[in-house]
Design an enzyme around this catalytic site. Sequence first.
Site, mmCIF file in Angstrom:
data_model
loop_
_atom_site.group_PDB
_atom_site.id
_atom_site.type_symbol
_atom_site.label_atom_id
_atom_site.label_comp_id
_atom_site.label_asym_id
_atom_site.label_seq_id
_atom_site.Cartn_x
_atom_site.Cartn_y
_atom_site.Cartn_z
ATOM 1 N N GLU A 232 -5.935 9.249 9.564
ATOM 2 C CA GLU A 232 -4.560 9.196 10.070
ATOM 3 C C GLU A 232 -4.387 10.030 11.337
ATOM 4 O O GLU A 232 -3.546 9.725 12.169
ATOM 5 C CB GLU A 232 -3.585 9.609 8.978
ATOM 6 C CG GLU A 232 -3.687 8.612 7.830
ATOM 7 C CD GLU A 232 -2.475 8.519 6.953
ATOM 8 O OE1 GLU A 232 -1.681 9.457 6.930
ATOM 9 O OE2 GLU A 232 -2.353 7.474 6.276
ATOM 10 N N TYR B 95 -0.404 8.463 -2.073
ATOM 11 C CA TYR B 95 -0.345 8.294 -3.528
ATOM 12 C C TYR B 95 -1.531 9.014 -4.201
ATOM 13 O O TYR B 95 -1.498 9.310 -5.383
ATOM 14 C CB TYR B 95 -0.447 6.808 -3.906
ATOM 15 C CG TYR B 95 0.788 5.959 -3.685
ATOM 16 C CD1 TYR B 95 1.938 6.462 -3.072
ATOM 17 C CD2 TYR B 95 0.799 4.622 -4.105
ATOM 18 C CE1 TYR B 95 3.049 5.653 -2.873
ATOM 19 C CE2 TYR B 95 1.904 3.819 -3.922
ATOM 20 C CZ TYR B 95 3.029 4.323 -3.301
ATOM 21 O OH TYR B 95 4.117 3.518 -3.114
ATOM 22 N N GLY B 96 -2.591 9.230 -3.403
ATOM 23 C CA GLY B 96 -3.880 9.635 -3.960
ATOM 24 C C GLY B 96 -3.908 10.978 -4.642
ATOM 25 O O GLY B 96 -4.830 11.276 -5.381
ATOM 26 N N CYS C 249 -11.164 3.086 -1.077
ATOM 27 C CA CYS C 249 -9.897 3.583 -0.507
ATOM 28 C C CYS C 249 -9.597 2.758 0.735
ATOM 29 O O CYS C 249 -10.505 2.408 1.492
ATOM 30 C CB CYS C 249 -10.036 5.061 -0.142
ATOM 31 S SG CYS C 249 -8.591 5.732 0.703
ATOM 32 N N THR C 250 -8.305 2.492 0.941
ATOM 33 C CA THR C 250 -7.881 1.679 2.086
ATOM 34 C C THR C 250 -8.360 2.221 3.428
ATOM 35 O O THR C 250 -8.616 1.447 4.354
ATOM 36 C CB THR C 250 -6.335 1.650 2.140
ATOM 37 O OG1 THR C 250 -5.849 2.982 1.959
ATOM 38 C CG2 THR C 250 -5.756 0.732 1.095
ATOM 39 N N ASN D 207 -6.052 1.305 -3.386
ATOM 40 C CA ASN D 207 -6.983 1.552 -4.493
ATOM 41 C C ASN D 207 -6.349 2.417 -5.571
ATOM 42 O O ASN D 207 -6.564 2.206 -6.755
ATOM 43 C CB ASN D 207 -8.228 2.266 -3.970
ATOM 44 C CG ASN D 207 -9.263 1.312 -3.447
ATOM 45 O OD1 ASN D 207 -10.238 1.011 -4.110
ATOM 46 N ND2 ASN D 207 -9.047 0.806 -2.238
ATOM 47 N N THR D 208 -5.573 3.407 -5.134
ATOM 48 C CA THR D 208 -4.955 4.314 -6.105
ATOM 49 C C THR D 208 -3.986 3.535 -6.996
ATOM 50 O O THR D 208 -4.032 3.643 -8.227
ATOM 51 C CB THR D 208 -4.212 5.451 -5.357
ATOM 52 O OG1 THR D 208 -5.155 6.117 -4.514
ATOM 53 C CG2 THR D 208 -3.592 6.430 -6.315
ATOM 54 N N ASP E 155 0.866 -1.181 0.000
ATOM 55 C CA ASP E 155 0.000 0.000 0.000
ATOM 56 C C ASP E 155 0.902 1.231 0.000
ATOM 57 O O ASP E 155 2.097 1.134 0.286
ATOM 58 C CB ASP E 155 -0.901 -0.012 1.262
ATOM 59 C CG ASP E 155 -1.797 1.219 1.320
ATOM 60 O OD1 ASP E 155 -2.371 1.578 0.279
ATOM 61 O OD2 ASP E 155 -1.902 1.846 2.395
HETATM 62 N N1 DGL Z 1 -3.951 3.825 -0.055
HETATM 63 C C1 DGL Z 1 -4.626 4.901 -0.750
HETATM 64 C C2 DGL Z 1 -5.834 4.328 -1.513
HETATM 65 O O1 DGL Z 1 -6.377 3.306 -1.164
HETATM 66 C C3 DGL Z 1 -5.060 5.988 0.198
HETATM 67 C C4 DGL Z 1 -3.925 6.800 0.764
HETATM 68 C C5 DGL Z 1 -3.113 7.504 -0.289
HETATM 69 O O2 DGL Z 1 -3.607 8.459 -0.923
HETATM 70 O O3 DGL Z 1 -1.985 7.097 -0.492
HETATM 71 O O4 DGL Z 1 -6.250 4.922 -2.475
#
Ligand code: DGL
Length: 261
Positions: free
Chosen positions: A148, A38-39, A180-181, A70-71, A6
Amino acid sequence: MIGIFDSGIGGLTVARAIMDRLPGYDIVYFGDTAHTPYGNKSVHTVINYAVADTKFLIDHGATIIVVACNTASSVAARVLSEKFKEPVLEVITPAVDAAITSTKKGAIGVIGTRATISSGIYERKIMEKRPGTRVYQEPCPLLVPLVEEGWLKRPETNMIVKKYLLPLKTRQIDTLILGCTHYPVLKRIIAKKAGKNVAVVDSSIEMAKHVKQAVDSSADIAKRLTKTGSIEFYVSDMTLRFEKTARMIIGKSIRLTEVRG
Ligand code: DGL
C-alpha cells in the site's frame, strides 16, 4: 453482474484478473476501505463486514458474489453461502486445487494475513484433498502495508520477504500459495526469494480461472450474468493513497466512487 468484494483496494488484483479472462462482463466491485485491514481483526468482525459487503453488492445488482479477500474467504464464506441465495465463490479452493496439482514433493507453503493463517483453512483444505501433504504456513503482516505504501522495489521489502520465506525454504517447499490479495503485486520478489524450484500459486489468477470455468460450465451462473462492459468501483472511504494503490494495481486510473456505509 459479477460482484467482487474485498477489505479494500488489494482485491483489485482479482478484479483485474477477472476483467482479463472475462472481458465485457458487467462487474461491480466494493472495497471496504473504511474498515481495512481485515487481516488483523477478529472472526466475528470480519463476518459482519463480509455480510454487509455482500448486501451492498446485491443491492447494486450483483447476481454472483466473488470474495476476493483471502481473510473474508477464510472465515466468512460459509456464512455468506448460507445467508444469501446468490452463488458465492471464495478464493481459497481454487488456490488449493492449483497447489495440489503443482506440488511434486507434497510440500506446500502458504503465506497470508494473520487471520487467514490462524484460521488454518488452507491447511485443512489441502489435507482433505491430498492427505499426507506437508503444509507450512507463515503469516506476513508487513507485506500489505508495504504494497500500500508502494514500496515494491525497496531493499527493505526484499529483506522482509526474505525473512518471511526463510522458514518455508528451510522446509524445502516446492509450491507456495500467495494467500492474500496484495501479494501478487510482489510476485516477482517473492518468486525470486522463494527460489527457482518453487512454483508460485497466485490466488488472484486462480480465482479468475475459477470464475471463468464457473461461467463456462454452469448454465445457472452464465444466465445470471450480463455483458454490456459496465464496470463500477465503490469504496467505503476515499483517500489519495487508495487512489494511488488502485492505479498501481489496475495499471491505469480508475474512478472510485465513495459510498458511506
Ligand atoms: N484483503 C486481505 C486478504 O486478502 C488483505 C488486506 C487486509 O488485511 O484487509 O487477506
